[in-house]
Design a protein around this motif. Structure first.
Motif, PDB file in Angstrom:
ATOM      1  N   VAL A  11       0.823  -1.224   0.000  1.00  0.00           N
ATOM      2  CA  VAL A  11       0.000   0.000   0.000  1.00  0.00           C
ATOM      3  C   VAL A  11       0.849   1.262   0.000  1.00  0.00           C
ATOM      4  CG1 VAL A  11      -1.868  -1.180   1.232  1.00  0.00           C
ATOM      5  CG2 VAL A  11      -0.202   0.164   2.528  1.00  0.00           C
ATOM      6  N   THR A  12       2.156   1.122   0.117  1.00  0.00           N
ATOM      7  CA  THR A  12       3.047   2.285   0.193  1.00  0.00           C
ATOM      8  C   THR A  12       2.936   3.152  -1.062  1.00  0.00           C
ATOM      9  OG1 THR A  12       4.759   0.774  -0.571  1.00  0.00           O
ATOM     10  CG2 THR A  12       4.807   1.386   1.750  1.00  0.00           C
ATOM     11  N   LYS A  13       2.623   4.421  -0.831  1.00  0.00           N
ATOM     12  CA  LYS A  13       2.594   5.387  -1.929  1.00  0.00           C
ATOM     13  C   LYS A  13       4.002   5.912  -2.145  1.00  0.00           C
ATOM     14  CE  LYS A  13      -2.176   6.426  -1.069  1.00  0.00           C
ATOM     15  NZ  LYS A  13      -3.138   7.223  -0.295  1.00  0.00           N
ATOM     16  N   PRO A  14       4.291   6.398  -3.365  1.00  0.00           N
ATOM     17  CA  PRO A  14       5.642   6.913  -3.602  1.00  0.00           C
ATOM     18  C   PRO A  14       5.950   8.124  -2.715  1.00  0.00           C
ATOM     19  CG  PRO A  14       4.175   7.365  -5.477  1.00  0.00           C
ATOM     20  CD  PRO A  14       3.439   6.457  -4.556  1.00  0.00           C
ATOM     21  N   THR A  15       7.220   8.262  -2.357  1.00  0.00           N
ATOM     22  CA  THR A  15       7.644   9.401  -1.529  1.00  0.00           C
ATOM     23  C   THR A  15       7.669  10.670  -2.397  1.00  0.00           C
ATOM     24  OG1 THR A  15       9.960   9.102  -2.101  1.00  0.00           O
ATOM     25  CG2 THR A  15       9.146   7.857  -0.208  1.00  0.00           C
ATOM     26  N   PRO A  16       7.671  11.844  -1.757  1.00  0.00           N
ATOM     27  CA  PRO A  16       7.772  13.100  -2.534  1.00  0.00           C
ATOM     28  C   PRO A  16       9.005  13.102  -3.444  1.00  0.00           C
ATOM     29  CG  PRO A  16       7.192  13.576  -0.265  1.00  0.00           C
ATOM     30  CD  PRO A  16       7.473  12.105  -0.320  1.00  0.00           C
ATOM     31  N   GLU A  17      10.111  12.570  -2.957  1.00  0.00           N
ATOM     32  CA  GLU A  17      11.335  12.501  -3.769  1.00  0.00           C
ATOM     33  C   GLU A  17      11.109  11.639  -5.019  1.00  0.00           C
ATOM     34  OE1 GLU A  17      14.601  10.648  -1.764  1.00  0.00           O
ATOM     35  OE2 GLU A  17      16.029  11.192  -3.339  1.00  0.00           O
ATOM     36  N   MET A  18      10.367  10.544  -4.836  1.00  0.00           N
ATOM     37  CA  MET A  18      10.041   9.683  -5.983  1.00  0.00           C
ATOM     38  C   MET A  18       9.179  10.424  -6.992  1.00  0.00           C
ATOM     39  SD  MET A  18       9.233   5.947  -4.378  1.00  0.00           S
ATOM     40  CE  MET A  18      10.557   4.881  -3.791  1.00  0.00           C
ATOM     41  N   ARG A  19       8.175  11.130  -6.493  1.00  0.00           N
ATOM     42  CA  ARG A  19       7.269  11.872  -7.398  1.00  0.00           C
ATOM     43  C   ARG A  19       8.073  12.862  -8.252  1.00  0.00           C
ATOM     44  NH1 ARG A  19       1.504  10.577  -6.780  1.00  0.00           N
ATOM     45  NH2 ARG A  19       1.166  10.016  -4.616  1.00  0.00           N
ATOM     46  N   GLU A  20       9.022  13.510  -7.613  1.00  0.00           N
ATOM     47  CA  GLU A  20       9.843  14.488  -8.314  1.00  0.00           C
ATOM     48  C   GLU A  20      10.702  13.797  -9.374  1.00  0.00           C
ATOM     49  OE1 GLU A  20      13.014  17.589  -6.636  1.00  0.00           O
ATOM     50  OE2 GLU A  20      11.152  17.477  -5.469  1.00  0.00           O
ATOM     51  N   ALA A  21      11.343  12.699  -8.969  1.00  0.00           N
ATOM     52  CA  ALA A  21      12.203  11.964  -9.912  1.00  0.00           C
ATOM     53  C   ALA A  21      11.373  11.420 -11.077  1.00  0.00           C
ATOM     54  CB  ALA A  21      12.912  10.827  -9.181  1.00  0.00           C
ATOM     55  N   MET A  22      10.144  11.003 -10.793  1.00  0.00           N
ATOM     56  CA  MET A  22       9.268  10.477 -11.851  1.00  0.00           C
ATOM     57  C   MET A  22       8.918  11.577 -12.849  1.00  0.00           C
ATOM     58  SD  MET A  22       6.847   8.124  -9.401  1.00  0.00           S
ATOM     59  CE  MET A  22       5.820   7.347 -10.655  1.00  0.00           C
ATOM     60  N   ALA A  23       8.631  12.762 -12.323  1.00  0.00           N
ATOM     61  CA  ALA A  23       8.251  13.885 -13.186  1.00  0.00           C
ATOM     62  C   ALA A  23       9.402  14.273 -14.124  1.00  0.00           C
ATOM     63  CB  ALA A  23       7.830  15.078 -12.329  1.00  0.00           C
ATOM     64  N   GLU A  24      10.624  14.122 -13.614  1.00  0.00           N
ATOM     65  CA  GLU A  24      11.780  14.602 -14.380  1.00  0.00           C
ATOM     66  C   GLU A  24      12.518  13.495 -15.127  1.00  0.00           C
ATOM     67  OE1 GLU A  24      14.003  16.645 -11.404  1.00  0.00           O
ATOM     68  OE2 GLU A  24      12.498  18.234 -11.250  1.00  0.00           O
ATOM     69  N   ALA A  25      11.993  12.270 -15.054  1.00  0.00           N
ATOM     70  CA  ALA A  25      12.736  11.124 -15.603  1.00  0.00           C
ATOM     71  C   ALA A  25      12.974  11.263 -17.103  1.00  0.00           C
ATOM     72  CB  ALA A  25      11.967   9.836 -15.325  1.00  0.00           C
ATOM     73  N   GLU A  26      14.185  10.937 -17.500  1.00  0.00           N
ATOM     74  CA  GLU A  26      14.503  10.815 -18.925  1.00  0.00           C
ATOM     75  C   GLU A  26      13.905   9.500 -19.404  1.00  0.00           C
ATOM     76  OE1 GLU A  26      18.427  10.973 -21.283  1.00  0.00           O
ATOM     77  OE2 GLU A  26      18.910  11.498 -19.214  1.00  0.00           O
ATOM     78  N   VAL A  27      13.181   9.512 -20.519  1.00  0.00           N
ATOM     79  CA  VAL A  27      12.514   8.285 -20.965  1.00  0.00           C
ATOM     80  C   VAL A  27      12.756   8.010 -22.449  1.00  0.00           C
ATOM     81  CG1 VAL A  27      10.700   8.411 -19.206  1.00  0.00           C
ATOM     82  CG2 VAL A  27      10.338   9.502 -21.437  1.00  0.00           C
TER      83      VAL A  27
END
Ligand SMILES: *Cc1c(COP(=O)(O)O)cnc(C)c1O
Length: 345
Positions: A11-27
């Motif tokens: 049930v763990t939601k992503p941490t704020p740091e994860m959300r930020e890294a996800m938004a900026e991820a190179e894909v």
């Protein structure tokens, strides 16, 4: 209401740091193997587990299924624990999709499969028999209490398997918990295995995803089968970005979840009406029963706890499993114990 959710570490939601890294991820398109963030995650996972290569997969269930499909032909047999996730909780995928025959042997109380049970389970060469191809163990063993299996035990299983020309897979959904609890490296824990699956989306806090790890040849075949199963994902670096934080950061803090599980168990031991398993918890899971003569069953207790903002997932009408994780802090531990006292008395 902000719930305290003890149903699982899934049930763990992503941490704020994860959300930020996800938004900026190179894909890029990962089916073309063009996603730099996925490639980085796969390199990192392989390195941490001491294997040649790894593959990002949508779920642990798909990771285990891919391992079974790569290792086994139709009609082959796999030795598994009768309390294992791959046997009980993966919808029979190995049989339905792989034509693979599960040979279930008893999980001991300590989560292991006894070597003396594995040995006779290996089929002799005979036209009447299936061909035993693989041994699978689970670490931590969930149903046996989230119990971690040791480096020595894992080596012994590897030796037995390879000595009999069998392959060896570890369902390591929570292998980082097993390593943290025993102060050993994950690399050592999986060294004898031909393949390992572990989950990013449990205690490691990622929103989605698991890793399958093994030799280059094994992973190349698994990649092909992942596509067949519809698990070829495209700009999935947005998820891999969270996975990298799971590996680099979250894998190092699991001891906190284990310490809180101990603290919570100590508190629950004082609550009249609850009977905790002796000597537990081992990692982040707390198993306990309602005492004899309880006025309510576990489902009714679950309802009452929910009214107090606490989510539980009863195992049976008498038994509970509580799981600590990143979002359960010290303040929550106190509130949980207090709520049980109020609900039961
Ligand atoms: C959760 C779990 C899995 C499967 O993972 P999903 O991502 O839920 O498919 C496999 N094995 C064990 C031991 C697990 O706890």
């Amino acid at each position: 209401m902000e719930f305290i959710d003890l149903r699982s570490d899934t049930v763990t939601k992503p941490t704020p740091e994860m959300r930020e890294a996800m938004a900026e991820a190179e894909v890029g398109d990962d089916v073309y193997m063009d996603d730099p963030t996925v490639n980085k995650l796969q390199e990192k996972a392989a390195e941490m587990l001491g294997k040649e290569d790894s593959l990002f997969v949508p779920s642990g269930t798909m990771g285990n299924l891919l391992a079974l499909l790569v290792h086994c032909q139709r009609g082959d047999e796999v030795i598994v624990g009768d309390c294992s996730h791959v046997y009980l909780n993966e919808a029979g995928g190995m049989a339905a999709l792989g034509g693979i025959y599960p040979h279930a042997i008893k999980n001991q109380i300590d989560g292991t499969l006894a070597l003396d049970d594995i040995r006779p389970a290996i089929q002799s060469e005979n036209v009447h028999h299936t061909i035993t191809r693989l041994v699978c163990i689970e670490n931590t063993q969930n149903v046996c209490g989230g119990v971690p299996l040791t480096v020595e035990y894992t080596r012994a299983v590897g030796k037995l398997a390879h000595g009999n020309h069998l392959l060896f897979h570890i369902d390591g959904a929570r292998i980082f918990n097993a390593a943290a609890a025993q102060n050993v490296s994950v690399k050592e824990l999986v060294e004898p295995a031909d393949s390992v699956m572990f989950c990013l989306s449990k205690g490691l806090c990622s929103p989605v995803g698991s890793m399958l790890v093994g030799s280059k040849k094994f992973i190349a075949r698994a990649r092909h089968l992942r596509k067949m199963l519809g698990g070829g994902m495209r700009q999935v670096g947005v998820l891999a970005a969270a996975g990298l934080i799971s590996l680099e950061k979250m894998s190092k803090r699991l001891g906190e979840d284990h310490a809180r599980a101990k603290k919570l168990a100590d508190g629950l031991r004082q609550v009249e009406g609850l009977v905790l398993d002796a000597g537990t918890p081992f990692t982040n899971m707390i198993y306990f029963d309602l005492a004899d003569g309880a006025r309510m069953n576990a489902f009714q207790v679950t309802e009452k706890m929910k009214e107090r903002g606490i989510l539980l997932d009863p195992d049976t009408d008498r038994r509970f499993r509580l799981v600590t994780h990143y979002w359960i802090d010290d303040a929550a531990v106190g509130k949980i114990v207090e709520a049980f006292v109020k609900v039961l008395n």
